[in-house]
Enzyme design. Structure first.
Site, PDB file in Angstrom:
ATOM      1  N   THR A 121      47.101  34.500  39.589  1.00 27.89           N
ATOM      2  CA  THR A 121      46.238  33.812  40.551  1.00 27.89           C
ATOM      3  C   THR A 121      46.874  32.506  41.019  1.00 27.89           C
ATOM      4  O   THR A 121      46.917  32.218  42.219  1.00 27.89           O
ATOM      5  CB  THR A 121      44.869  33.503  39.913  1.00 27.89           C
ATOM      6  OG1 THR A 121      44.262  34.732  39.505  1.00 27.89           O
ATOM      7  CG2 THR A 121      43.955  32.802  40.902  1.00 27.89           C
TER       8      THR A 121
ATOM      9  N   TYR B 150      36.768  43.120  44.869  1.00 30.40           N
ATOM     10  CA  TYR B 150      36.121  43.573  46.108  1.00 30.40           C
ATOM     11  C   TYR B 150      35.471  44.945  45.951  1.00 30.40           C
ATOM     12  O   TYR B 150      34.259  45.057  46.016  1.00 30.40           O
ATOM     13  CB  TYR B 150      37.082  43.559  47.308  1.00 30.40           C
ATOM     14  CG  TYR B 150      36.352  43.783  48.611  1.00 30.40           C
ATOM     15  CD1 TYR B 150      35.516  42.803  49.129  1.00 30.40           C
ATOM     16  CD2 TYR B 150      36.457  44.985  49.302  1.00 30.40           C
ATOM     17  CE1 TYR B 150      34.814  43.014  50.303  1.00 30.40           C
ATOM     18  CE2 TYR B 150      35.762  45.204  50.467  1.00 30.40           C
ATOM     19  CZ  TYR B 150      34.938  44.206  50.965  1.00 30.40           C
ATOM     20  OH  TYR B 150      34.231  44.422  52.117  1.00 30.40           O
TER      21      TYR B 150
ATOM     22  N   TYR C 114      43.304  40.853  32.356  1.00 26.22           N
ATOM     23  CA  TYR C 114      42.936  39.544  32.898  1.00 26.22           C
ATOM     24  C   TYR C 114      41.504  39.606  33.394  1.00 26.22           C
ATOM     25  O   TYR C 114      41.201  40.282  34.375  1.00 26.22           O
ATOM     26  CB  TYR C 114      43.917  39.195  34.023  1.00 26.22           C
ATOM     27  CG  TYR C 114      43.700  37.875  34.727  1.00 26.22           C
ATOM     28  CD1 TYR C 114      42.849  36.893  34.235  1.00 26.22           C
ATOM     29  CD2 TYR C 114      44.380  37.611  35.913  1.00 26.22           C
ATOM     30  CE1 TYR C 114      42.670  35.693  34.899  1.00 26.22           C
ATOM     31  CE2 TYR C 114      44.217  36.400  36.584  1.00 26.22           C
ATOM     32  CZ  TYR C 114      43.367  35.447  36.077  1.00 26.22           C
ATOM     33  OH  TYR C 114      43.199  34.255  36.735  1.00 26.22           O
TER      34      TYR C 114
ATOM     35  N   ARG D 159      36.405  35.261  40.221  1.00 30.58           N
ATOM     36  CA  ARG D 159      37.327  35.639  41.294  1.00 30.58           C
ATOM     37  C   ARG D 159      37.108  37.077  41.761  1.00 30.58           C
ATOM     38  O   ARG D 159      37.260  37.383  42.942  1.00 30.58           O
ATOM     39  CB  ARG D 159      38.776  35.507  40.807  1.00 30.58           C
ATOM     40  CG  ARG D 159      39.269  34.089  40.633  1.00 30.58           C
ATOM     41  CD  ARG D 159      39.911  33.585  41.913  1.00 30.58           C
ATOM     42  NE  ARG D 159      40.567  32.302  41.706  1.00 30.58           N
ATOM     43  CZ  ARG D 159      41.362  31.717  42.585  1.00 30.58           C
ATOM     44  NH1 ARG D 159      41.604  32.311  43.744  1.00 30.58           N
ATOM     45  NH2 ARG D 159      41.918  30.558  42.330  1.00 30.58           N
TER      46      ARG D 159
ATOM     47  N   LYS E   1      43.609  37.970  28.776  1.00 31.59           N
ATOM     48  CA  LYS E   1      43.411  36.613  29.286  1.00 31.59           C
ATOM     49  C   LYS E   1      41.942  36.507  29.646  1.00 31.59           C
ATOM     50  O   LYS E   1      41.474  37.122  30.601  1.00 31.59           O
ATOM     51  CB  LYS E   1      44.286  36.341  30.510  1.00 31.59           C
ATOM     52  CG  LYS E   1      44.053  34.951  31.105  1.00 31.59           C
ATOM     53  CD  LYS E   1      44.858  34.711  32.372  1.00 31.59           C
ATOM     54  CE  LYS E   1      44.527  33.338  32.956  1.00 31.59           C
ATOM     55  NZ  LYS E   1      45.266  33.053  34.214  1.00 31.59           N
TER      56      LYS E   1
ATOM     57  N   ILE F  76      46.883  30.938  28.701  1.00 30.85           N
ATOM     58  CA  ILE F  76      47.646  31.093  29.945  1.00 30.85           C
ATOM     59  C   ILE F  76      47.126  29.995  30.849  1.00 30.85           C
ATOM     60  O   ILE F  76      45.991  30.037  31.302  1.00 30.85           O
ATOM     61  CB  ILE F  76      47.487  32.498  30.543  1.00 30.85           C
ATOM     62  CG1 ILE F  76      48.068  33.527  29.562  1.00 30.85           C
ATOM     63  CG2 ILE F  76      48.207  32.590  31.895  1.00 30.85           C
ATOM     64  CD1 ILE F  76      47.930  34.977  30.007  1.00 30.85           C
TER      65      ILE F  76
END
Length: 299
Positions: free
Chosen positions: A48, A111, A137, A142, A165, A207
């Site tokens: 990201t 999405y 992740y 997000r 993560k 991270i």
């Protein structure tokens, strides 16, 4: 966790860009050397923070190849190959492995999203096609989808899925995941302000975004904890908290790139739709950077 890619602090590296939007490879080379010199335990490229979503496919191959070759196995290089299209993510993952990646970071589909069963099939389908370790992740703010602890537990049984993560910000969820997985999955904090709490639950590190600016201190926070110096680790977590929070004054990586420009490491430029940090906040960032001794030319 035999395949764990790293333990400690991996920097979620920015992708430095020129004013016109092309990748600034000289600046990237400087950033990579700075990270290694300062003691980063691993590097994450095209996550990201690296603006992976606006990189063209050709740029991704070039960027991954540059980073892998420049680092030359001095620390593990983890390449972000996640996508909301399972087939495309599998293709990116195979290519990253071919280029020499030490591990892969796979974000949840965004999405179009999916169910928990869809997440399991998505990640297992990709992991089946590579032999390098895979780190999941989870960043629901997000992507709009959360990996539930029970789903993590099932995915941890896959021989190539070694880590998570966890950037949900939900420490109760982190605890539940750790309890269910019982060491089968290396859990990394995806939020700098929660490094110590995640380590206390058995986490294997972080991270990090702030690691772009302070890789040595962020890595030391983890080491102090594992050395049993809990009070010192906690003090460092609190000492770094203001800078950690500043990294989210605007959408990541806008603030950290502003900080890196103040530090003299690279330009602040991002690709649209991301725009530079507001001038008022830049002035605040400069004052904050001075507090941490991050003045230009003091690298």
């Amino acid at each position: 966790m035999e395949q764990s890619v790293f333990k400690g602090m991996a920097t979620a590296l920015v992708t430095p860009m020129n004013k016109g939007g092309s990748i600034d490879y000289p600046a990237l080379g400087r950033l990579l050397e700075f990270q290694i010199e300062q003691g980063a335990d691993a590097l994450v490229v095209m996550g990201t923070t690296g603006e992976a979503s606006t990189l063209e496919e050709r740029e991704k191959w070039e960027l991954a190849e540059f980073a892998i070759h420049r680092v030359d196995k001095r620390v593990p290089v983890i390449i972000g190959t996640g996508s909301n299209d399972t087939r495309r993510s599998a293709m990116l993952s195979r290519e990253a492995q071919h280029l020499g990646a030490d591990g892969l970071l796979l974000v949840t589909p965004y999405y179009n999203k999916t169910s928990q069963e869809g997440l399991i099939r998505h990640f297992e389908t990709i992991a089946d096609q590579v032999s390098v370790p895979v780190i999941l992740y989870n960043v629901p703010t997000r992507t709009g989808v959360n990996i539930c602890p029970e789903t993590c537990c099932r995915l941890a049984d896959h021989p190539n899925i070694c880590g998570l993560k966890e950037a949900s910000g939900n420490l109760s969820q982190v605890a539940r995941t750790a309890a269910l997985c019982r060491g089968k999955l290396a859990i990394y904090s995806g939020n700098d302000d929660q490094i110590l709490p995640v380590l206390s639950l058995g986490g294997q590190g972080v991270i990090s975004v702030v690691g772009n600016l302070l890789p040595g201190e962020t890595a030391r926070l983890c080491r102090l904890f594992w050395e049993g110096k809990i009070e010192e680790s906690a003090a460092l977590q609190l000492e770094l908290l203001d800078l950690m929070n500043a990294m989210f004054w605007d959408v990541n990586p806008i603030p950290v790139k502003a900080g890196l420009e103040i530090f003299g490491m690279c330009r602040e430029d991002c690709r649209l739709p991301l725009v530079p940090l507001a001038q008022e906040k830049k002035d605040e960032m400069k004052q904050l950077m001075e507090r941490y001794g991050l003045n230009k030319g003091e690298k």
